[in-house]
Design a protein around this motif. Sequence first.
Motif, PDB file in Angstrom:
ATOM      1  N   LEU A   1       6.396   2.569 -16.743  1.00 21.34           N
ATOM      2  CA  LEU A   1       6.702   2.876 -18.141  1.00 21.34           C
ATOM      3  C   LEU A   1       6.483   1.625 -18.986  1.00 21.34           C
ATOM      4  O   LEU A   1       6.856   0.527 -18.580  1.00 21.34           O
ATOM      5  CB  LEU A   1       8.156   3.322 -18.311  1.00 21.34           C
ATOM      6  N   ILE A   2       5.905   1.811 -20.163  1.00 14.17           N
ATOM      7  CA  ILE A   2       5.751   0.724 -21.129  1.00 14.17           C
ATOM      8  C   ILE A   2       6.259   1.250 -22.471  1.00 14.17           C
ATOM      9  O   ILE A   2       5.803   2.288 -22.949  1.00 14.17           O
ATOM     10  CB  ILE A   2       4.280   0.281 -21.261  1.00 14.17           C
ATOM     11  N   LEU A   3       7.210   0.552 -23.054  1.00 16.93           N
ATOM     12  CA  LEU A   3       7.750   0.899 -24.366  1.00 16.93           C
ATOM     13  C   LEU A   3       7.382  -0.210 -25.336  1.00 16.93           C
ATOM     14  O   LEU A   3       7.509  -1.395 -25.011  1.00 16.93           O
ATOM     15  CB  LEU A   3       9.271   1.049 -24.303  1.00 16.93           C
TER      16      LEU A   3
ATOM     17  N   GLU B   1       9.842  -0.831 -14.318  1.00 11.35           N
ATOM     18  CA  GLU B   1       9.460  -0.452 -12.952  1.00 11.35           C
ATOM     19  C   GLU B   1      10.518   0.531 -12.467  1.00 11.35           C
ATOM     20  O   GLU B   1      11.720   0.230 -12.489  1.00 11.35           O
ATOM     21  CB  GLU B   1       9.410  -1.691 -12.054  1.00 11.35           C
ATOM     22  N   VAL B   2      10.081   1.720 -12.046  1.00 11.69           N
ATOM     23  CA  VAL B   2      11.006   2.789 -11.653  1.00 11.69           C
ATOM     24  C   VAL B   2      10.970   2.968 -10.134  1.00 11.69           C
ATOM     25  O   VAL B   2       9.897   3.070  -9.545  1.00 11.69           O
ATOM     26  CB  VAL B   2      10.647   4.119 -12.346  1.00 11.69           C
ATOM     27  N   LYS B   3      12.149   3.030  -9.551  1.00  9.51           N
ATOM     28  CA  LYS B   3      12.299   3.267  -8.115  1.00  9.51           C
ATOM     29  C   LYS B   3      13.393   4.308  -7.902  1.00  9.51           C
ATOM     30  O   LYS B   3      14.339   4.385  -8.686  1.00  9.51           O
ATOM     31  CB  LYS B   3      12.699   1.975  -7.375  1.00  9.51           C
ATOM     32  N   TYR B   4      13.270   5.066  -6.853  1.00  3.76           N
ATOM     33  CA  TYR B   4      14.348   5.985  -6.514  1.00  3.76           C
ATOM     34  C   TYR B   4      15.542   5.169  -6.028  1.00  3.76           C
ATOM     35  O   TYR B   4      16.657   5.337  -6.493  1.00  3.76           O
ATOM     36  CB  TYR B   4      13.895   6.977  -5.442  1.00  3.76           C
ATOM     37  N   LYS B   5      15.275   4.254  -5.084  1.00  4.84           N
ATOM     38  CA  LYS B   5      16.288   3.333  -4.583  1.00  4.84           C
ATOM     39  C   LYS B   5      15.693   1.935  -4.666  1.00  4.84           C
ATOM     40  O   LYS B   5      14.679   1.653  -4.028  1.00  4.84           O
ATOM     41  CB  LYS B   5      16.674   3.667  -3.143  1.00  4.84           C
TER      42      LYS B   5
ATOM     43  N   ALA C   1      14.468   0.299 -13.172  1.00  2.00           N
ATOM     44  CA  ALA C   1      15.187   1.567 -13.297  1.00  2.00           C
ATOM     45  C   ALA C   1      15.274   2.207 -11.920  1.00  2.00           C
ATOM     46  O   ALA C   1      14.275   2.257 -11.199  1.00  2.00           O
ATOM     47  CB  ALA C   1      14.454   2.491 -14.268  1.00  2.00           C
ATOM     48  N   ALA C   2      16.461   2.683 -11.567  1.00  2.00           N
ATOM     49  CA  ALA C   2      16.622   3.286 -10.247  1.00  2.00           C
ATOM     50  C   ALA C   2      17.774   4.278 -10.256  1.00  2.00           C
ATOM     51  O   ALA C   2      18.724   4.130 -11.024  1.00  2.00           O
ATOM     52  CB  ALA C   2      16.876   2.207  -9.196  1.00  2.00           C
ATOM     53  N   PHE C   3      17.669   5.259  -9.386  1.00  2.11           N
ATOM     54  CA  PHE C   3      18.792   6.167  -9.183  1.00  2.11           C
ATOM     55  C   PHE C   3      19.882   5.469  -8.369  1.00  2.11           C
ATOM     56  O   PHE C   3      21.047   5.795  -8.494  1.00  2.11           O
ATOM     57  CB  PHE C   3      18.343   7.431  -8.470  1.00  2.11           C
ATOM     58  N   HIS C   4      19.477   4.524  -7.518  1.00  5.51           N
ATOM     59  CA  HIS C   4      20.454   3.763  -6.736  1.00  5.51           C
ATOM     60  C   HIS C   4      20.044   2.297  -6.722  1.00  5.51           C
ATOM     61  O   HIS C   4      18.907   1.975  -6.409  1.00  5.51           O
ATOM     62  CB  HIS C   4      20.545   4.287  -5.299  1.00  5.51           C
ATOM     63  N   ILE C   5      20.990   1.445  -7.074  1.00  5.91           N
ATOM     64  CA  ILE C   5      20.778  -0.006  -7.017  1.00  5.91           C
ATOM     65  C   ILE C   5      22.115  -0.630  -6.639  1.00  5.91           C
ATOM     66  O   ILE C   5      23.132  -0.354  -7.282  1.00  5.91           O
ATOM     67  CB  ILE C   5      20.213  -0.562  -8.339  1.00  5.91           C
TER      68      ILE C   5
ATOM     69  N   LEU D   1      18.353  -0.170 -15.557  1.00  5.14           N
ATOM     70  CA  LEU D   1      18.623   1.190 -16.010  1.00  5.14           C
ATOM     71  C   LEU D   1      19.126   1.967 -14.813  1.00  5.14           C
ATOM     72  O   LEU D   1      18.497   1.952 -13.752  1.00  5.14           O
ATOM     73  CB  LEU D   1      17.364   1.861 -16.549  1.00  5.14           C
ATOM     74  N   GLN D   2      20.271   2.630 -15.002  1.00  7.74           N
ATOM     75  CA  GLN D   2      20.843   3.446 -13.942  1.00  7.74           C
ATOM     76  C   GLN D   2      21.073   4.849 -14.440  1.00  7.74           C
ATOM     77  O   GLN D   2      21.360   5.059 -15.620  1.00  7.74           O
ATOM     78  CB  GLN D   2      22.199   2.897 -13.499  1.00  7.74           C
ATOM     79  N   ARG D   3      20.990   5.771 -13.535  1.00  5.97           N
ATOM     80  CA  ARG D   3      21.312   7.159 -13.855  1.00  5.97           C
ATOM     81  C   ARG D   3      22.831   7.264 -13.941  1.00  5.97           C
ATOM     82  O   ARG D   3      23.555   6.736 -13.113  1.00  5.97           O
ATOM     83  CB  ARG D   3      20.769   8.060 -12.759  1.00  5.97           C
TER      84      ARG D   3
END
Length: 177
Positions: free
Chosen positions: A95-97, A107-111, A145-149, A165-167
């Motif tokens: 993602l680029i904003l 940078e997006v990761k699931y975990k 950004a991750a669902f789990h960190i 960024l966290q869910r």
Amino acid sequence: MTDDELKALVAGLAAAQDRTDAQLARTDAQLAETAAKLDRLAEMYGGVGNNQGAAAEEFYYNSLKAEPVLAGARFDLIDRNVTRSHAGLEDEFDLILVNGREVFVVEVKYKAHEKDLERLLDKKAVNFRNLFPEHAGRRQRFALAAFHIHDELKQAAFERGVTVLQRKGDVIETLAA
């Protein structure tokens, strides 16, 4: 040693070599079969990981598209899965904003793992600066950004100036660096 004894020894060695060659051929066939099974398993489980990553990317993209605010700043543009290549260098950015003053690379990761933070700062950040010179005048910021960190990784990101960024339920929570 007589000629007959020598001939018998050579014949015995030749027979033993034939048996060894046959056993090696069977072993090679078994290894090839095992490798094929491992490839199928890796593809199957790699597919699961790719699906989870795609779900995380879609979640963060849709959330930020609906409310393009990150670390207290509003953004005008959001791009997803941007690949750029120049002079033998190529990279893909999740993602680029962009707004008039800042650009955020996410940078997006699931975990998320420690290697993801290192890769973001040591590779992605450098490549972004080289591949997107049009953003040189903007403050360049980076986010993981991750669902789990886990907490230690979150702290390491903050210490290195990376936004996390966290869910949080059906929305995202931004924890600025």
